[in-house]
Design an enzyme around this catalytic site. Structure first.
Site, PDB file in Angstrom:
ATOM      1  N   GLY A  42       0.764  -1.249   0.000  1.00 40.54           N
ATOM      2  CA  GLY A  42       0.000   0.000   0.000  1.00 40.54           C
ATOM      3  C   GLY A  42       0.795   1.298   0.000  1.00 40.54           C
ATOM      4  N   ASP A 101      -5.183   1.716  10.792  1.00 41.91           N
ATOM      5  CA  ASP A 101      -6.579   1.501  11.177  1.00 41.91           C
ATOM      6  C   ASP A 101      -6.592   1.068  12.647  1.00 41.91           C
ATOM      7  OD1 ASP A 101      -9.206   0.753  11.456  1.00 41.91           O
ATOM      8  OD2 ASP A 101      -9.259  -0.648   9.798  1.00 41.91           O
ATOM      9  N   VAL A 151     -10.895   3.371   2.167  1.00 43.06           N
ATOM     10  CA  VAL A 151     -10.356   4.258   1.134  1.00 43.06           C
ATOM     11  C   VAL A 151      -9.476   3.492   0.158  1.00 43.06           C
ATOM     12  CG1 VAL A 151     -10.518   6.415   2.421  1.00 43.06           C
ATOM     13  CG2 VAL A 151      -8.538   4.957   2.748  1.00 43.06           C
ATOM     14  N   ASP A 157      -5.789  -0.232  -1.754  1.00 39.77           N
ATOM     15  CA  ASP A 157      -6.687  -1.045  -2.592  1.00 39.77           C
ATOM     16  C   ASP A 157      -7.873  -1.551  -1.789  1.00 39.77           C
ATOM     17  OD1 ASP A 157      -5.192  -2.897  -0.940  1.00 39.77           O
ATOM     18  OD2 ASP A 157      -5.984  -4.476  -2.229  1.00 39.77           O
TER      19      ASP A 157
HETATM   20  P1  IMP Z   1      -4.240  -2.011  10.926  1.00 35.88           P
HETATM   21  O1  IMP Z   1      -3.321  -3.126  11.312  1.00 35.88           O
HETATM   22  O2  IMP Z   1      -5.667  -2.320  11.304  1.00 35.88           O
HETATM   23  O3  IMP Z   1      -3.804  -0.672  11.442  1.00 35.88           O
HETATM   24  O4  IMP Z   1      -4.304  -1.966   9.365  1.00 35.88           O
HETATM   25  C1  IMP Z   1      -3.333  -1.404   8.587  1.00 35.88           C
HETATM   26  C2  IMP Z   1      -3.319  -1.985   7.188  1.00 35.88           C
HETATM   27  O5  IMP Z   1      -4.626  -2.350   6.737  1.00 35.88           O
HETATM   28  C3  IMP Z   1      -2.848  -0.946   6.217  1.00 35.88           C
HETATM   29  O6  IMP Z   1      -1.460  -1.044   6.018  1.00 35.88           O
HETATM   30  C4  IMP Z   1      -3.618  -1.278   4.960  1.00 35.88           C
HETATM   31  O7  IMP Z   1      -2.906  -2.229   4.196  1.00 35.88           O
HETATM   32  C5  IMP Z   1      -4.882  -1.905   5.438  1.00 35.88           C
HETATM   33  N1  IMP Z   1      -6.023  -0.962   5.474  1.00 35.88           N
HETATM   34  C6  IMP Z   1      -6.681  -0.508   6.564  1.00 35.88           C
HETATM   35  N2  IMP Z   1      -7.677   0.324   6.228  1.00 35.88           N
HETATM   36  C7  IMP Z   1      -7.637   0.434   4.889  1.00 35.88           C
HETATM   37  C8  IMP Z   1      -8.424   1.192   3.926  1.00 35.88           C
HETATM   38  O8  IMP Z   1      -9.366   1.947   4.241  1.00 35.88           O
HETATM   39  N3  IMP Z   1      -8.081   1.024   2.619  1.00 35.88           N
HETATM   40  C9  IMP Z   1      -7.062   0.217   2.203  1.00 35.88           C
HETATM   41  N4  IMP Z   1      -6.300  -0.489   3.068  1.00 35.88           N
HETATM   42  C10 IMP Z   1      -6.582  -0.382   4.398  1.00 35.88           C
END
Ligand code: IMP
Length: 176
Positions: A42, A101, A151, A157
């Protein structure tokens, strides 16, 4: 096919990337350079734009993890797919993430990179879902705070779709 509605235009994004690059260059100006560790897939476009705007010496490394698969809800279980290849020992590291996230991915990555004994680690995320952070993880440089929406574009993606849109748009995931 209709395009996702726009949240941040390409101009909005690049203006903010300029600011982040200036801030990071200023913070590390006296430290002899940094290693940017981009989180695949990403962050690849953000990393390309950010790295070219820095005015300090920088090296690029990549790391890859997986957690979401093709879903839009985090499993919380992060798996290392590819570690950094070059040494980051005694170097100042800035992790470059597309979006935070829950924070599980970033917190896991900090642990992985700490095991390589860098001089310091800071974190930079283009986007942060401010209400969604479950893990207490510090994000030193944030592009934009957003709400709890999915997003796409500018490297992000949804199930591999819309990654190369030039702007950031929102989509309605099927599994929510
Ligand atoms: P976390 O571990 O929940 O903080 O997620 C982080 C990873 O989830 C990011 O590096 C993204 O690859 C993916 N991700 C989280 N939210 C989104 C979004 O809205 N769009 C695309 N990828 C996301």
């Amino acid at each position: 096919m209709s395009q996702p509605p726009e949240l941040f235009s390409e101009a909005d994004i690049l203006a903010r990337v300029d600011e982040l690059a200036a801030e990071i260059s200023e913070d590390y100006g006296d430290k002899g350079g940094i290693v940017l560790v981009g989180v695949l897939k990403g962050a690849f476009i953000f990393l390309a734009d950010l790295s070219r705007r820095l005015t300090i010496p920088r090296r690029i490394e990549f790391i890859a993890v997986s957690s979401y698969g093709d879903k839009s809800v985090s499993t919380g279980a992060v798996r290392l797919v590819m570690d950094v290849r070059g040494s980051i020992e005694d170097r100042h590291v800035v992790i470059v993430e597309d979006i935070v996230d829950t924070g599980h991915t970033l917190s896991y990555l900090i642990g992985v990179l700490e095991s390589h004994r860098p001089a310091s680690i800071r974190t930079c995320a283009l986007l942060c879902k401010a209400d969604a952070v479950e893990v207490d993880v510090e994000i030193d440089y944030v592009g934009f705070n957003i709400g709890d929406e999915w997003v796409v574009g500018y490297g992000l993606d949804y199930a591999e779709r819309d990654r190369t849109l030039p702007y950031i748009g929102t989509v309605e995931p099927d599994d929510r």
